[in-house]
Design a protein around this motif. Structure first.
Motif, PDB file in Angstrom:
ATOM      1  N   ASP A 123      42.639  22.084 156.794  1.00 54.21           N
ATOM      2  CA  ASP A 123      43.457  22.799 157.773  1.00 54.21           C
ATOM      3  C   ASP A 123      44.524  21.873 158.364  1.00 54.21           C
ATOM      4  O   ASP A 123      45.672  22.286 158.587  1.00 54.21           O
ATOM      5  N   ALA A 126      47.171  21.400 155.689  1.00 60.36           N
ATOM      6  CA  ALA A 126      47.999  22.599 155.541  1.00 60.36           C
ATOM      7  C   ALA A 126      48.996  22.721 156.689  1.00 60.36           C
ATOM      8  O   ALA A 126      50.162  23.080 156.488  1.00 60.36           O
ATOM      9  N   ALA A 127      48.558  22.406 157.894  1.00 57.63           N
ATOM     10  CA  ALA A 127      49.442  22.497 159.060  1.00 57.63           C
ATOM     11  C   ALA A 127      50.586  21.487 158.960  1.00 57.63           C
ATOM     12  O   ALA A 127      51.726  21.777 159.342  1.00 57.63           O
ATOM     13  N   ASN A 129      51.872  20.257 156.198  1.00 51.44           N
ATOM     14  CA  ASN A 129      52.699  20.399 155.012  1.00 51.44           C
ATOM     15  C   ASN A 129      53.224  21.818 154.779  1.00 51.44           C
ATOM     16  O   ASN A 129      53.809  22.094 153.729  1.00 51.44           O
ATOM     17  N   SER A 130      53.004  22.692 155.731  1.00 58.13           N
ATOM     18  CA  SER A 130      53.516  24.050 155.591  1.00 58.13           C
ATOM     19  C   SER A 130      55.013  24.061 155.885  1.00 58.13           C
ATOM     20  O   SER A 130      55.575  23.077 156.357  1.00 58.13           O
ATOM     21  N   GLY A 131      55.664  25.172 155.637  1.00 54.25           N
ATOM     22  CA  GLY A 131      57.099  25.264 155.870  1.00 54.25           C
ATOM     23  C   GLY A 131      57.876  25.200 154.570  1.00 54.25           C
ATOM     24  O   GLY A 131      57.382  25.608 153.517  1.00 54.25           O
ATOM     25  N   SER A 184      58.673  17.939 150.756  1.00 52.33           N
ATOM     26  CA  SER A 184      58.783  18.440 152.135  1.00 52.33           C
ATOM     27  C   SER A 184      59.594  17.444 152.951  1.00 52.33           C
ATOM     28  O   SER A 184      59.695  16.260 152.583  1.00 52.33           O
ATOM     29  N   GLN A 225      59.549  28.136 150.105  1.00 57.06           N
ATOM     30  CA  GLN A 225      58.395  27.949 150.975  1.00 57.06           C
ATOM     31  C   GLN A 225      57.407  27.015 150.274  1.00 57.06           C
ATOM     32  O   GLN A 225      57.224  27.085 149.060  1.00 57.06           O
ATOM     33  N   ALA A 226      56.820  26.163 151.039  1.00 53.66           N
ATOM     34  CA  ALA A 226      55.895  25.178 150.472  1.00 53.66           C
ATOM     35  C   ALA A 226      54.734  25.865 149.773  1.00 53.66           C
ATOM     36  O   ALA A 226      54.161  26.833 150.284  1.00 53.66           O
ATOM     37  N   LYS A 227      54.394  25.367 148.600  1.00 53.73           N
ATOM     38  CA  LYS A 227      53.250  25.877 147.848  1.00 53.73           C
ATOM     39  C   LYS A 227      52.138  24.840 147.917  1.00 53.73           C
ATOM     40  O   LYS A 227      52.204  23.807 147.262  1.00 53.73           O
ATOM     41  N   LEU A 228      51.150  25.130 148.718  1.00 45.44           N
ATOM     42  CA  LEU A 228      50.069  24.169 148.914  1.00 45.44           C
ATOM     43  C   LEU A 228      48.948  24.395 147.903  1.00 45.44           C
ATOM     44  O   LEU A 228      48.625  25.535 147.576  1.00 45.44           O
TER      45      LEU A 228
END
Length: 261
Positions: A123, A126-127, A129-131, A184, A225-228
């Protein structure tokens, strides 16, 4: 007489059985010295721990290795090398290493990483590296004047990729026409990220961007959009990382509690 004969026969049978059992525990007798099978088992475990598969076909080679070691050990003892200070100190170091490794293995076994810990770490990842992600190119030069001249050349129709190959000082991207691939904003130094995120797809910086590495001309080729990666994909990596962190803290705590004079 008959009873005595039976008693002797039974004793002989028992001794024979014991002899067979003893032989089963040894893989060889070298110069009268039994070589226990446990040594071969320990060597096989060492190989497995090192990531090397151990198959039944390897047993003769393992046996020969153990036998050769016994031969060499006997030769060393005959020379009295097992009585030297160097030998004793080396054995002591090996004993320490083995015991310490067992301590760490025991801690890892008794303190497994939980799914909740892994989820919490994912979590956080993800927080952070999101965006948005940017597919970006850049040309890196040593001074502002060079950067301004390149921008002018680009405005006159110069090809970004060709100029990057010829003039960029970035060894990681110059050969690829300045291509930094998808990344990113957090992947770059703040000055670079700030300038990059102000650009739309297809746009280039109109003035040079200074960072600790030099002067940049930046072009954004695409935005998405970032693909995690999923939790399942990252779970082994996260678990290993958390286990290492936990083990390191265990070591630091032991050191902190130790009374050293």
């Amino acid at each position: 007489m008959k009873k005595q004969f039976l008693k002797v026969a039974a004793t002989a049978a028992l001794l024979g059985a014991l002899s067979v059992a003893a032989q089963a525990q040894n893989i060889a007798i070298v110069n009268g010295q039994p070589v226990p099978k446990s040594r071969m088992d320990a060597l096989a475990e060492q190989l497995k721990a090192a990531g090397r598969p151990v198959t039944p076909e390897m047993e003769p080679a393992l046996k020969e290795e153990i036998v050769m070691r016994e031969v060499f050990m006997q030769a060393a003892r005959e020379k009295g090398l097992d009585k030297t200070d160097l030998y004793k100190s080396q054995v002591d170091l090996m004993r320490q290493a083995i015991l310490i490794r067992q301590l760490f293995e025991d801690y890892t076994k008794t303190h497994p990483i939980t799914d909740a810990q892994i989820q919490a770490e994912y979590d956080k990842f993800a927080a952070a590296n999101s965006g948005k992600e940017y597919k970006v190119r850049h040309i890196l030069v040593e001074n502002e004047d060079q950067a301004k001249k390149i921008i002018a050349d680009l405005k006159k129709g110069g090809k970004f990729e060709d100029i990057a190959k010829k003039q960029s000082k970035d060894p990681g991207s110059a050969a690829n026409g300045g291509d930094l691939d998808w990344a990113s904003p957090a992947s770059f130094v703040p000055e670079f990220s700030e300038a990059m995120t102000k650009l739309d797809k297809g746009q280039m910086t109109q003035t040079p961007v200074k960072s600790q590495f030099g002067w940049h001309i930046i072009r954004v080729d695409d935005v998405r959009q970032a693909k995690l990666p999923s939790l399942a994909e990252l779970k082994p990596q996260i678990s290993q990382q958390l286990q290492q962190q936990q083990l390191q803290k265990f070591q630091e705590d032991l050191r902190a509690k130790a009374k050293v004079e």
